[in-house]
Design a protein around this motif. Structure first.
Motif, PDB file in Angstrom:
ATOM      1  N   ALA A  35       0.822  -1.209   0.000  1.00 30.66           N
ATOM      2  CA  ALA A  35       0.000   0.000   0.000  1.00 30.66           C
ATOM      3  C   ALA A  35       0.856   1.259   0.000  1.00 30.66           C
ATOM      4  O   ALA A  35       2.048   1.218   0.305  1.00 30.66           O
ATOM      5  CB  ALA A  35      -0.894   0.003   1.239  1.00 30.66           C
ATOM      6  N   ILE A  36       0.193   2.357  -0.327  1.00 36.52           N
ATOM      7  CA  ILE A  36       0.754   3.685  -0.122  1.00 36.52           C
ATOM      8  C   ILE A  36      -0.295   4.478   0.644  1.00 36.52           C
ATOM      9  O   ILE A  36      -1.468   4.513   0.252  1.00 36.52           O
ATOM     10  CB  ILE A  36       1.064   4.432  -1.433  1.00 36.52           C
ATOM     11  N   TRP A  37       0.123   5.105   1.713  1.00 35.37           N
ATOM     12  CA  TRP A  37      -0.744   6.002   2.462  1.00 35.37           C
ATOM     13  C   TRP A  37      -0.156   7.403   2.334  1.00 35.37           C
ATOM     14  O   TRP A  37       1.064   7.581   2.395  1.00 35.37           O
ATOM     15  CB  TRP A  37      -0.806   5.613   3.936  1.00 35.37           C
ATOM     16  N   ALA A  38      -1.018   8.384   2.149  1.00 35.47           N
ATOM     17  CA  ALA A  38      -0.593   9.780   2.117  1.00 35.47           C
ATOM     18  C   ALA A  38      -1.675  10.638   2.738  1.00 35.47           C
ATOM     19  O   ALA A  38      -2.799  10.178   2.992  1.00 35.47           O
ATOM     20  CB  ALA A  38      -0.324  10.223   0.681  1.00 35.47           C
ATOM     21  N   ASP A  39      -1.337  11.902   2.959  1.00 32.03           N
ATOM     22  CA  ASP A  39      -2.273  12.848   3.551  1.00 32.03           C
ATOM     23  C   ASP A  39      -3.597  12.896   2.785  1.00 32.03           C
ATOM     24  O   ASP A  39      -4.648  13.049   3.388  1.00 32.03           O
ATOM     25  CB  ASP A  39      -1.689  14.265   3.549  1.00 32.03           C
ATOM     26  N   GLY A  40      -3.531  12.778   1.462  1.00 32.83           N
ATOM     27  CA  GLY A  40      -4.713  13.005   0.656  1.00 32.83           C
ATOM     28  C   GLY A  40      -5.347  11.800   0.004  1.00 32.83           C
ATOM     29  O   GLY A  40      -6.431  11.909  -0.556  1.00 32.83           O
ATOM     30  N   ALA A  41      -4.696  10.649   0.042  1.00 34.06           N
ATOM     31  CA  ALA A  41      -5.243   9.480  -0.659  1.00 34.06           C
ATOM     32  C   ALA A  41      -4.518   8.217  -0.218  1.00 34.06           C
ATOM     33  O   ALA A  41      -3.509   8.287   0.489  1.00 34.06           O
ATOM     34  CB  ALA A  41      -5.091   9.658  -2.173  1.00 34.06           C
ATOM     35  N   VAL A  42      -5.048   7.084  -0.651  1.00 33.43           N
ATOM     36  CA  VAL A  42      -4.403   5.795  -0.412  1.00 33.43           C
ATOM     37  C   VAL A  42      -4.418   4.976  -1.694  1.00 33.43           C
ATOM     38  O   VAL A  42      -5.261   5.158  -2.571  1.00 33.43           O
ATOM     39  CB  VAL A  42      -5.088   4.980   0.718  1.00 33.43           C
ATOM     40  N   LEU A  43      -3.445   4.085  -1.782  1.00 32.17           N
ATOM     41  CA  LEU A  43      -3.399   3.051  -2.800  1.00 32.17           C
ATOM     42  C   LEU A  43      -3.214   1.761  -2.024  1.00 32.17           C
ATOM     43  O   LEU A  43      -2.283   1.658  -1.233  1.00 32.17           O
ATOM     44  CB  LEU A  43      -2.227   3.274  -3.753  1.00 32.17           C
ATOM     45  N   HIS A  44      -4.124   0.824  -2.204  1.00 30.00           N
ATOM     46  CA  HIS A  44      -4.043  -0.425  -1.443  1.00 30.00           C
ATOM     47  C   HIS A  44      -4.172  -1.598  -2.413  1.00 30.00           C
ATOM     48  O   HIS A  44      -5.192  -1.744  -3.079  1.00 30.00           O
ATOM     49  CB  HIS A  44      -5.166  -0.483  -0.405  1.00 30.00           C
ATOM     50  N   ARG A  45      -3.116  -2.390  -2.474  1.00 26.31           N
ATOM     51  CA  ARG A  45      -3.118  -3.584  -3.326  1.00 26.31           C
ATOM     52  C   ARG A  45      -3.512  -4.763  -2.436  1.00 26.31           C
ATOM     53  O   ARG A  45      -2.720  -5.274  -1.651  1.00 26.31           O
ATOM     54  CB  ARG A  45      -1.736  -3.788  -3.954  1.00 26.31           C
ATOM     55  N   PHE A  46      -4.758  -5.213  -2.575  1.00 26.88           N
ATOM     56  CA  PHE A  46      -5.282  -6.297  -1.744  1.00 26.88           C
ATOM     57  C   PHE A  46      -4.719  -7.647  -2.137  1.00 26.88           C
ATOM     58  O   PHE A  46      -4.553  -8.519  -1.293  1.00 26.88           O
ATOM     59  CB  PHE A  46      -6.815  -6.366  -1.858  1.00 26.88           C
ATOM     60  N   ASP A  47      -4.495  -7.837  -3.424  1.00 29.49           N
ATOM     61  CA  ASP A  47      -4.032  -9.120  -3.936  1.00 29.49           C
ATOM     62  C   ASP A  47      -2.697  -8.899  -4.659  1.00 29.49           C
ATOM     63  O   ASP A  47      -2.663  -8.421  -5.788  1.00 29.49           O
ATOM     64  CB  ASP A  47      -5.077  -9.696  -4.893  1.00 29.49           C
ATOM     65  N   VAL A  48      -1.598  -9.241  -3.990  1.00 25.50           N
ATOM     66  CA  VAL A  48      -0.263  -9.015  -4.546  1.00 25.50           C
ATOM     67  C   VAL A  48      -0.024  -9.903  -5.767  1.00 25.50           C
ATOM     68  O   VAL A  48       0.546  -9.450  -6.761  1.00 25.50           O
ATOM     69  CB  VAL A  48       0.827  -9.250  -3.475  1.00 25.50           C
ATOM     70  N   GLU A  49      -0.476 -11.135  -5.728  1.00 24.36           N
ATOM     71  CA  GLU A  49      -0.234 -12.068  -6.829  1.00 24.36           C
ATOM     72  C   GLU A  49      -0.856 -11.581  -8.143  1.00 24.36           C
ATOM     73  O   GLU A  49      -0.238 -11.654  -9.203  1.00 24.36           O
ATOM     74  CB  GLU A  49      -0.782 -13.448  -6.480  1.00 24.36           C
TER      75      GLU A  49
END
Length: 169
Positions: free
Chosen positions: A117-131
């Motif tokens: 994942a990436i967390w930031a002040d304004g948004a997130v990116l979350h990869r639930f399934d790495v494969e």
């Protein structure tokens, strides 16, 4: 109002991505937005960052645009070796900006379960399934809060790792 990260209105809870190319594109776009918006804090987390576009010249350039005094980046990984092997440009950039970067390694028993994942002040990116590189980007405050809490728990149990330089006697 349309969100630059998700491409959807602010009422939407996220924009999904699937596949390695879409994931890498989402990471690039996210980091570009972080630089353009001047987000103060970033947390990048992954079991090993092997398939992230961190070694690309454009990504390192974007991180250089983002980096400034008062900013902070936390890297959380289960294993930092793939970064050293695959992302030489990023490793050099990390040395230059080590004063704003904290690197933490997940406990060995849980390394493969480290969130992607990436967390930031304004948004997130979350990869639930790495494969299958499936996940979403979102500006939703509840998603940001929940991901931040999860990452904070991981960071609390992690140990310092990936020094910017190796000093010896």
């Amino acid at each position: 109002m349309e969100n630059e990260v998700t491409g959807h209105s602010e009422q939407d809870t996220g924009s999904k991505f699937s596949g390695i190319a879409a994931f890498r594109s989402a990471v690039r776009e996210f980091l570009h937005l972080a630089a353009a918006q001047g987000w103060k804090k970033l947390i990048l987390s992954d079991p090993d960052f092997a398939d992230w576009p961190l070694g690309e010249l454009a990504t390192v350039h974007t991180l250089g645009e983002w980096a400034a005094p008062g900013r902070s980046l936390t890297l959380l990984a289960g294993d930092f070796d793939p970064i050293v092997r695959r992302h030489a440009r990023f490793v050099q950039w990390r040395k230059r900006w080590s004063h704003i970067i904290e690197c933490r390694q997940s406990p060995a028993a849980e390394a493969r379960a480290t969130p992607s994942a990436i967390w930031a002040d304004g948004a997130v990116l979350h990869r639930f399934d790495v494969e299958f590189c499936a996940g979403l980007t979102s500006i939703d405050p509840l998603r940001r809060t929940r991901l931040r809490q999860d990452l904070d728990e991981w960071i609390a149990t992690a140990t310092p790792a990936f020094p910017a330089s190796k000093l010896g006697l």
